[in-house]
Motif scaffolding. Structure first.
Motif, PDB file in Angstrom:
ATOM      1  N   MET A 132       4.500  43.722  86.192  1.00 40.06           N
ATOM      2  CA  MET A 132       5.299  42.489  86.665  1.00 40.06           C
ATOM      3  C   MET A 132       4.892  41.358  85.580  1.00 40.06           C
ATOM      4  O   MET A 132       3.174  40.552  85.993  1.00 40.06           O
ATOM      5  N   GLU A 133       5.833  40.591  85.093  1.00 41.44           N
ATOM      6  CA  GLU A 133       4.838  39.645  84.311  1.00 41.44           C
ATOM      7  C   GLU A 133       4.494  37.852  85.191  1.00 41.44           C
ATOM      8  O   GLU A 133       5.219  37.421  86.384  1.00 41.44           O
ATOM      9  N   SER A 134       3.484  37.722  84.420  1.00 42.15           N
ATOM     10  CA  SER A 134       2.697  36.741  85.505  1.00 42.15           C
ATOM     11  C   SER A 134       3.573  35.834  85.228  1.00 42.15           C
ATOM     12  O   SER A 134       4.086  35.279  84.148  1.00 42.15           O
ATOM     13  N   GLU A 135       3.296  34.789  86.511  1.00 46.76           N
ATOM     14  CA  GLU A 135       3.512  33.290  86.349  1.00 46.76           C
ATOM     15  C   GLU A 135       3.250  32.511  85.063  1.00 46.76           C
ATOM     16  O   GLU A 135       2.380  32.355  84.829  1.00 46.76           O
ATOM     17  N   ILE A 136       4.035  31.383  84.718  1.00 45.56           N
ATOM     18  CA  ILE A 136       4.408  30.688  83.933  1.00 45.56           C
ATOM     19  C   ILE A 136       2.896  29.059  83.966  1.00 45.56           C
ATOM     20  O   ILE A 136       3.769  28.600  85.098  1.00 45.56           O
ATOM     21  N   ALA A 137       2.015  29.203  83.376  1.00 45.01           N
ATOM     22  CA  ALA A 137       1.444  28.010  84.118  1.00 45.01           C
ATOM     23  C   ALA A 137       1.924  26.965  83.081  1.00 45.01           C
ATOM     24  O   ALA A 137       1.906  25.592  83.988  1.00 45.01           O
ATOM     25  N   SER A 138       1.979  27.213  82.026  1.00 46.66           N
ATOM     26  CA  SER A 138       2.297  25.838  81.075  1.00 46.66           C
ATOM     27  C   SER A 138       2.902  26.663  79.588  1.00 46.66           C
ATOM     28  O   SER A 138       2.437  27.294  79.572  1.00 46.66           O
ATOM     29  N   GLU A 139       3.498  25.175  79.011  1.00 48.24           N
ATOM     30  CA  GLU A 139       4.349  26.143  78.099  1.00 48.24           C
ATOM     31  C   GLU A 139       4.031  24.027  76.935  1.00 48.24           C
ATOM     32  O   GLU A 139       4.193  23.778  77.368  1.00 48.24           O
ATOM     33  N   PHE A 140       3.548  25.234  75.683  1.00 46.65           N
ATOM     34  CA  PHE A 140       3.898  23.795  74.476  1.00 46.65           C
ATOM     35  C   PHE A 140       4.249  24.234  73.915  1.00 46.65           C
ATOM     36  O   PHE A 140       4.088  24.703  72.538  1.00 46.65           O
ATOM     37  N   PRO A 141       6.107  24.268  73.687  1.00 39.09           N
ATOM     38  CA  PRO A 141       7.139  24.847  72.736  1.00 39.09           C
ATOM     39  C   PRO A 141       6.571  23.628  71.502  1.00 39.09           C
ATOM     40  O   PRO A 141       6.202  22.628  71.190  1.00 39.09           O
ATOM     41  N   PRO A 142       7.103  24.544  70.120  1.00 34.57           N
ATOM     42  CA  PRO A 142       7.181  26.014  69.731  1.00 34.57           C
ATOM     43  C   PRO A 142       5.447  26.437  69.589  1.00 34.57           C
ATOM     44  O   PRO A 142       5.937  28.223  68.611  1.00 34.57           O
ATOM     45  N   PHE A 143       4.202  26.283  70.044  1.00 28.79           N
ATOM     46  CA  PHE A 143       2.931  26.774  69.624  1.00 28.79           C
ATOM     47  C   PHE A 143       2.887  27.943  70.305  1.00 28.79           C
ATOM     48  O   PHE A 143       2.706  28.962  70.323  1.00 28.79           O
ATOM     49  N   CYS A 144       2.979  27.742  71.849  1.00 26.53           N
ATOM     50  CA  CYS A 144       2.160  29.092  72.987  1.00 26.53           C
ATOM     51  C   CYS A 144       2.710  28.868  74.281  1.00 26.53           C
ATOM     52  O   CYS A 144       3.451  28.031  74.983  1.00 26.53           O
ATOM     53  N   ARG A 145       2.755  30.092  75.310  1.00 24.21           N
ATOM     54  CA  ARG A 145       3.228  29.794  76.267  1.00 24.21           C
ATOM     55  C   ARG A 145       1.638  30.558  77.410  1.00 24.21           C
ATOM     56  O   ARG A 145       1.016  31.223  76.966  1.00 24.21           O
ATOM     57  N   ILE A 146       1.327  30.341  78.071  1.00 24.98           N
ATOM     58  CA  ILE A 146       0.104  30.193  79.031  1.00 24.98           C
ATOM     59  C   ILE A 146       0.644  30.694  80.487  1.00 24.98           C
ATOM     60  O   ILE A 146       1.063  30.192  81.274  1.00 24.98           O
ATOM     61  N   TYR A 147       0.222  32.034  80.857  1.00 26.41           N
ATOM     62  CA  TYR A 147       0.545  32.012  81.342  1.00 26.41           C
ATOM     63  C   TYR A 147      -0.958  31.794  82.815  1.00 26.41           C
ATOM     64  O   TYR A 147      -1.952  31.980  82.828  1.00 26.41           O
ATOM     65  N   LYS A 148      -0.427  32.215  83.699  1.00 28.73           N
ATOM     66  CA  LYS A 148      -1.443  31.834  84.998  1.00 28.73           C
ATOM     67  C   LYS A 148      -2.158  32.833  84.976  1.00 28.73           C
ATOM     68  O   LYS A 148      -3.893  32.891  85.607  1.00 28.73           O
ATOM     69  N   ASP A 149      -2.585  34.023  84.794  1.00 28.50           N
ATOM     70  CA  ASP A 149      -4.116  34.624  84.849  1.00 28.50           C
ATOM     71  C   ASP A 149      -4.469  34.902  83.938  1.00 28.50           C
ATOM     72  O   ASP A 149      -5.393  35.952  83.009  1.00 28.50           O
ATOM     73  N   GLY A 150      -4.114  33.624  82.812  1.00 25.66           N
ATOM     74  CA  GLY A 150      -5.007  33.835  81.542  1.00 25.66           C
ATOM     75  C   GLY A 150      -3.912  33.989  80.535  1.00 25.66           C
ATOM     76  O   GLY A 150      -4.991  33.833  79.162  1.00 25.66           O
ATOM     77  N   ARG A 151      -3.281  35.255  80.528  1.00 29.78           N
ATOM     78  CA  ARG A 151      -2.804  35.302  78.851  1.00 29.78           C
ATOM     79  C   ARG A 151      -2.084  34.401  78.205  1.00 29.78           C
ATOM     80  O   ARG A 151      -1.166  33.420  78.698  1.00 29.78           O
ATOM     81  N   VAL A 152      -2.140  34.303  76.836  1.00 32.86           N
ATOM     82  CA  VAL A 152      -1.521  33.776  76.091  1.00 32.86           C
ATOM     83  C   VAL A 152      -0.534  34.214  75.045  1.00 32.86           C
ATOM     84  O   VAL A 152      -0.128  34.656  74.491  1.00 32.86           O
ATOM     85  N   GLU A 153       0.885  33.563  75.196  1.00 38.58           N
ATOM     86  CA  GLU A 153       1.206  34.300  73.921  1.00 38.58           C
ATOM     87  C   GLU A 153       2.439  33.377  73.565  1.00 38.58           C
ATOM     88  O   GLU A 153       2.307  32.618  73.668  1.00 38.58           O
ATOM     89  N   ARG A 154       1.732  33.866  72.197  1.00 39.08           N
ATOM     90  CA  ARG A 154       2.231  33.119  70.936  1.00 39.08           C
ATOM     91  C   ARG A 154       3.902  32.496  70.890  1.00 39.08           C
ATOM     92  O   ARG A 154       3.866  33.940  70.402  1.00 39.08           O
ATOM     93  N   LEU A 155       4.626  31.584  70.265  1.00 43.32           N
ATOM     94  CA  LEU A 155       5.515  31.736  70.489  1.00 43.32           C
ATOM     95  C   LEU A 155       6.412  32.013  68.869  1.00 43.32           C
ATOM     96  O   LEU A 155       7.682  32.073  68.450  1.00 43.32           O
ATOM     97  N   MET A 156       5.651  32.229  68.143  1.00 48.56           N
ATOM     98  CA  MET A 156       5.803  31.762  66.721  1.00 48.56           C
ATOM     99  C   MET A 156       4.342  31.723  65.843  1.00 48.56           C
ATOM    100  O   MET A 156       3.379  32.289  66.580  1.00 48.56           O
ATOM    101  N   GLY A 157       4.583  33.047  64.495  1.00 48.93           N
ATOM    102  CA  GLY A 157       3.792  32.230  63.899  1.00 48.93           C
ATOM    103  C   GLY A 157       2.628  33.940  64.113  1.00 48.93           C
ATOM    104  O   GLY A 157       1.543  34.396  63.415  1.00 48.93           O
ATOM    105  N   THR A 158       2.888  35.025  64.610  1.00 49.23           N
ATOM    106  CA  THR A 158       2.399  36.283  65.292  1.00 49.23           C
ATOM    107  C   THR A 158       2.227  37.408  63.757  1.00 49.23           C
ATOM    108  O   THR A 158       1.745  38.274  63.928  1.00 49.23           O
TER     109      THR A 158
END
Length: 319
Positions: free
Chosen positions: A1-27
């Motif tokens: 189950m995907e963790s909850e989002i802690a914060s978002e900083f479009p268009p760069f990244c999304r940070i989840y409460k479990d510490g995972r970082v998802e880059r939204l571009m440039g990958t």
């Protein structure tokens, strides 16, 4: 189950409460290749085994047949991406450095560095300096990489970068000027659409919109450099701050490129003006494209204006 989002900083990244970082571009990445593409070959080398950081080298294919003693200008390139996204292996940078290498007939070294938020500033600056020192360890011809030993002209070393990479390039040139005990000489630096900022506008034409200024401050203070005591007035970001002194800049010439529709345009122009007024003995050239935005030359590389800037950038290296 995907963790909850802690914060978002479009268009760069999304940070989840479990510490995972998802880059939204440039990958996206593209592999290096010894098969000549546009008459250029490329290869990756690890410069920091402890951190598993690499450089990507670009060499004109015909240079593999150079006779002993023939050298090429050396371009060290620091990629942009707000200290958060992109890499030397991104198509946008791989393709751009391929074209620069071919057009300037130079050896290019594109530097990977640790990125925020996992590794906030100053990690990127530390890595860039480490890579530069590693590259210069080849200056006596006995470094670990034959391409650099055989082909780099260490009397013609240029350092350049765009956006965050333009910012880092300035600071690396300052450090090169400070480190008098190192045999580390830069011919010139290219500061392209540099990410310079501060709490207050640099002049009356700088961005006045509060939301824009808060948005840029949030990215710096919450992701890129959360440990900055002075926030956006951190000297790493507020390069034009009142306490800055460029007189020790460790290069002979600077190319400052700005774009009229870029939020950083006034900061870039202020930087060039400050360089010209300080006691630094080098020369400054400013290139401005009034009707374009941030890193337009990377986003629209085949446009007339991008090709015109490429020509200017190449002339800076080979002139």
């Amino acid at each position: 189950m995907e963790s909850e989002i802690a914060s978002e900083f479009p268009p760069f990244c999304r940070i989840y409460k479990d510490g995972r970082v998802e880059r939204l571009m440039g990958t996206e990445t593209i592999p290096a290749s010894l098969d000549p593409t546009h008459d250029v070959v490329s290869k990756d080398f690890i410069y920091s085994p402890d951190l598993n950081l690499s450089v990507r080298l670009f060499l004109p294919h015909k240079s593999t047949k150079l006779t002993a003693g023939e050298k090429l200008p050396l371009l060290i390139y620091i990629h942009g991406g707000a200290w958060i996204i992109e890499s030397p292996f991104s198509p946008i940078y791989h393709n751009y450095l391929t074209e620069v290498t071919k057009s300037a007939n130079c050896l290019a070294v594109s530097v990977q560095y640790r990125r925020a938020p996992e590794d906030p500033v100053p990690a990127s600056y530390e890595d860039a300096w480490s890579a530069i020192q590693w590259i210069f360890s080849h200056s006596n011809g006995s470094g670990p990489v034959d391409w650099i030993n055989n082909h780099a002209d260490f009397d013609k070393v240029f350092l350049a970068g765009d956006s965050a990479g333009g910012n880092i390039s300035h600071h690396m040139a300052m450090k090169a000027g400070e480190e008098k005990n190192l045999d580390l000489k830069l011919k010139g630096i290219g500061v392209v659409h540099p990410a310079f900022w501060g709490t207050d506008p640099v002049d009356e034409y700088d961005v006045q919109d509060k939301e824009t200024r808060i948005g840029i401050a949030d990215v710096w203070e919450k992701i890129v450099s959360p440990n900055s005591v002075n926030g956006t007035d951190d000297p790493l970001f507020n390069v034009n701050g009142s306490g800055s002194d460029f007189s020790g800049l460790g290069c002979e010439k600077v190319l400052v490129a700005v774009a009229g529709k870029d939020v950083f345009v006034r900061q870039g122009l202020a930087y060039a003006a400050k360089l010209e007024k300080c006691e630094w003995k080098g020369t400054v050239e400013v290139v401005e494209e009034e009707d374009e935005g941030h890193v337009f030359h990377l986003e629209k590389p085949n446009s007339d204006k991008a090709l015109r800037f490429l020509k200017k950038f190449v002339e800076f290296i080979i002139d």
